[in-house]
Motif scaffolding. Sequence first.
Motif, PDB file in Angstrom:
ATOM      1  N   LEU A 108       0.786  -1.105  -0.047  1.00 17.96           N
ATOM      2  CA  LEU A 108       0.010  -0.107   0.052  1.00 17.96           C
ATOM      3  C   LEU A 108       0.957   1.092  -0.099  1.00 17.96           C
ATOM      4  O   LEU A 108       0.184   2.236   0.037  1.00 17.96           O
ATOM      5  CB  LEU A 108      -1.018  -0.111   1.150  1.00 17.96           C
ATOM      6  N   TRP A 112       3.549  -1.799  -6.064  1.00 20.01           N
ATOM      7  CA  TRP A 112       2.626  -2.818  -6.452  1.00 20.01           C
ATOM      8  C   TRP A 112       3.054  -4.075  -5.995  1.00 20.01           C
ATOM      9  O   TRP A 112       4.319  -4.414  -5.902  1.00 20.01           O
ATOM     10  CB  TRP A 112       2.474  -2.708  -7.813  1.00 20.01           C
ATOM     11  N   TRP A 387      -5.821   3.154   7.763  1.00 20.36           N
ATOM     12  CA  TRP A 387      -4.959   2.894   6.422  1.00 20.36           C
ATOM     13  C   TRP A 387      -5.179   1.278   5.830  1.00 20.36           C
ATOM     14  O   TRP A 387      -4.867   0.521   6.578  1.00 20.36           O
ATOM     15  CB  TRP A 387      -3.538   3.093   6.631  1.00 20.36           C
ATOM     16  N   THR A 388      -6.231   1.049   4.789  1.00 21.70           N
ATOM     17  CA  THR A 388      -6.540  -0.161   4.540  1.00 21.70           C
ATOM     18  C   THR A 388      -6.502  -0.471   3.082  1.00 21.70           C
ATOM     19  O   THR A 388      -5.884   0.384   2.336  1.00 21.70           O
ATOM     20  CB  THR A 388      -7.990  -0.569   5.070  1.00 21.70           C
ATOM     21  N   ASP A 389      -6.869  -1.716   2.556  1.00 24.56           N
ATOM     22  CA  ASP A 389      -6.920  -2.096   1.158  1.00 24.56           C
ATOM     23  C   ASP A 389      -7.734  -1.132   0.445  1.00 24.56           C
ATOM     24  O   ASP A 389      -7.352  -0.865  -0.780  1.00 24.56           O
ATOM     25  CB  ASP A 389      -7.224  -3.559   1.083  1.00 24.56           C
ATOM     26  N   GLN A 393      -5.907   3.484  -2.966  1.00 25.27           N
ATOM     27  CA  GLN A 393      -6.141   2.323  -4.295  1.00 25.27           C
ATOM     28  C   GLN A 393      -4.852   2.028  -4.835  1.00 25.27           C
ATOM     29  O   GLN A 393      -4.863   1.310  -5.594  1.00 25.27           O
ATOM     30  CB  GLN A 393      -7.242   2.761  -5.072  1.00 25.27           C
ATOM     31  N   PRO A 395      -0.370   2.267  -4.589  1.00 26.09           N
ATOM     32  CA  PRO A 395       0.607   2.328  -3.432  1.00 26.09           C
ATOM     33  C   PRO A 395       1.033   3.943  -3.559  1.00 26.09           C
ATOM     34  O   PRO A 395       1.256   4.518  -4.542  1.00 26.09           O
ATOM     35  CB  PRO A 395       1.685   1.668  -4.051  1.00 26.09           C
ATOM     36  N   TYR A 396       1.189   4.228  -2.348  1.00 22.59           N
ATOM     37  CA  TYR A 396       1.363   5.853  -2.107  1.00 22.59           C
ATOM     38  C   TYR A 396       2.545   6.325  -2.768  1.00 22.59           C
ATOM     39  O   TYR A 396       2.329   7.467  -3.473  1.00 22.59           O
ATOM     40  CB  TYR A 396       1.372   5.990  -0.809  1.00 22.59           C
TER      41      TYR A 396
END
Length: 617
Positions: A108, A112, A387-389, A393, A395-396
């Motif tokens: 996340l 990826w 902070w979840t899946d 949406q 990866p930061y």
Amino acid sequence: MRSSTYFFYLLTTIRFWARVNAGELCTHDDSFIPDAVLRVTAANYSQSCYPAKHTVLVNGTSPGPELRLTEGETYWIRVYNDMLDANLTMHWHGLSLAVSPFADGTPLVSQWPIPPAHFFDYEINVPHGMAGTYFYHSHVGFQAVSATGPLIVDDLDIPYEYDEDKIIFLQDMFTKDDAVIEKGLVADPLVWSGQTAMILVNGKGGGISHVTAGDATCNSTLSMVSVEPGKTYRLRFIGATALTFALLAFEGHDSLTVIEADGSYTQPYNTSILQIGGGQRYSVLLTTKAAPEKSSYFMQVESRDRPSVARSFAVLQYGLKPATKPMNPLTAPLTLPNITRGFLDDLAPLHPSRDFPTSAEVTRRITLTVHQKVSGQTVWLQNAYNWTDSFPQTPYLVALYENTTNTTTNPGLPYPSLERALANNGIDPVTRTFPARLGEVLEIVIQNTGADKGGLDIHPFHAHGAHFWDLGSGNGTFNGTANDASWAARGHQPPLRDTSMLYRYATSTGNGTAMGWRAWRLRVTQVGVWMVHCHILQHMIMGMQTVWVFGDEEELLGRVGWPEVEGYLAFGGDVYGKETHAPRVVHFKGNERGNERGGAWAEGQRVSFWRGGGGVG
């Protein structure tokens, strides 16, 4: 390509090109030999005496193979995702990967995930001074409960004398399948995973046993740690448990000397027990008996601060292995004490650090308030955000490189605003991240609070990236003046850690009532996006994780520009290898590497595999 995205890439190239001093794009074809290879599969697998269930394995076992690195070197570790229907990453727990921004293994945040039937080459740079005990594990869902293994960084100069080192790797085992556990943790209402069915020691265990009685129903054999009389052993304890806060001791051996915590050497600290939470590691010196009264002694390990007590055993075996394999004892040989809050909080570093920031250097204090919300779906929050899946949406770090515009399918996230964060106790509510600038000195207070329904829990908090100076813990709220005076009275600096316990001081309290704190001090020197999270896997899945962004936009994104990073920005991009194509990856340390060393590793000369499901001996 959208015109706005292209314009950003053009600006990125112009603005940052002069700053790039590494980042060579290389194709890892058949001429490239990685230093180690990990292949992750899923299979029906029986752990100890429990029925086989769907389990994620590394090189066919759990725990996976031991990796041994040397400080001051750069390594390439190839991780294959041989699973058919699940993504994967690999995180190198405790190692700071500031040199290789996409290699931290956080799906996340930094990369990826590796799709099924793909592989990813991780560049692992180990700076001097990072020798110690670490481990690796997947950072996807609940996979880390089994997809994990030890990672040891050897010293160039060992400060303590001992005859041999041994690994003691602690894991949890649950009777439910991982997928069932994950689904239940995000369900409304919550479906709990259940408590630990077994604490595994080097892949083996004696089954669950409550404090009131032993358990002779499990006929599994126990792990053996083989020793010789009159020698000194370095026992490397690795807390790879998902839920268990473990307390352990050795029958007939009550003199243990702690010399390392989380990869940092400490002054010797004598103890008869060891407490170890998920993510923590300790090295302990144990001198064996010159004239042992018997050949086998039990190591007893139990869970703490859970509704029931799980108990397991291993065997300290003198001399030759016995003809019959060791079994779970009918009764517990030891009576272990209750939890000690603040255990080893006063460890002293082996050598004082010139980088330790005093309280006068602190530029700001951030309170990270953790809270369980139980109205509707049960989630864990940090400063009112999780902070979840579903967030983010993308990866930061990838989103920052892309700088995507808002769309329905991929909303994108802007660079975090320090101004917004300063107005919200350190967190930027738009990105849900904690930004900081290089040169800042942060005092970070993690505050435990009563849940919506009043419950309290313990949390082993882990920070990726640079290690922090651990200022200790206490009940109620943090008092900086009193804490400074306490350290001054001790006459030494706090220890460097990467995982430390946020305790509870009652089982319940009022909704939102502050009860229990843990304080860190950190000098911001390493540019990157770094996760900070509870290392209880169930709590992570329920949102108990957040992200720290260190450095401004130019410092973070200017290390390597377009088009070198293009392969990292798409799920399954060309940086992810496959049977049909070799990956094109960035060598952030340049293209000088030891292929001779890689060849030796590939032949198994430096990767040691535990046999029989992970037993040592």
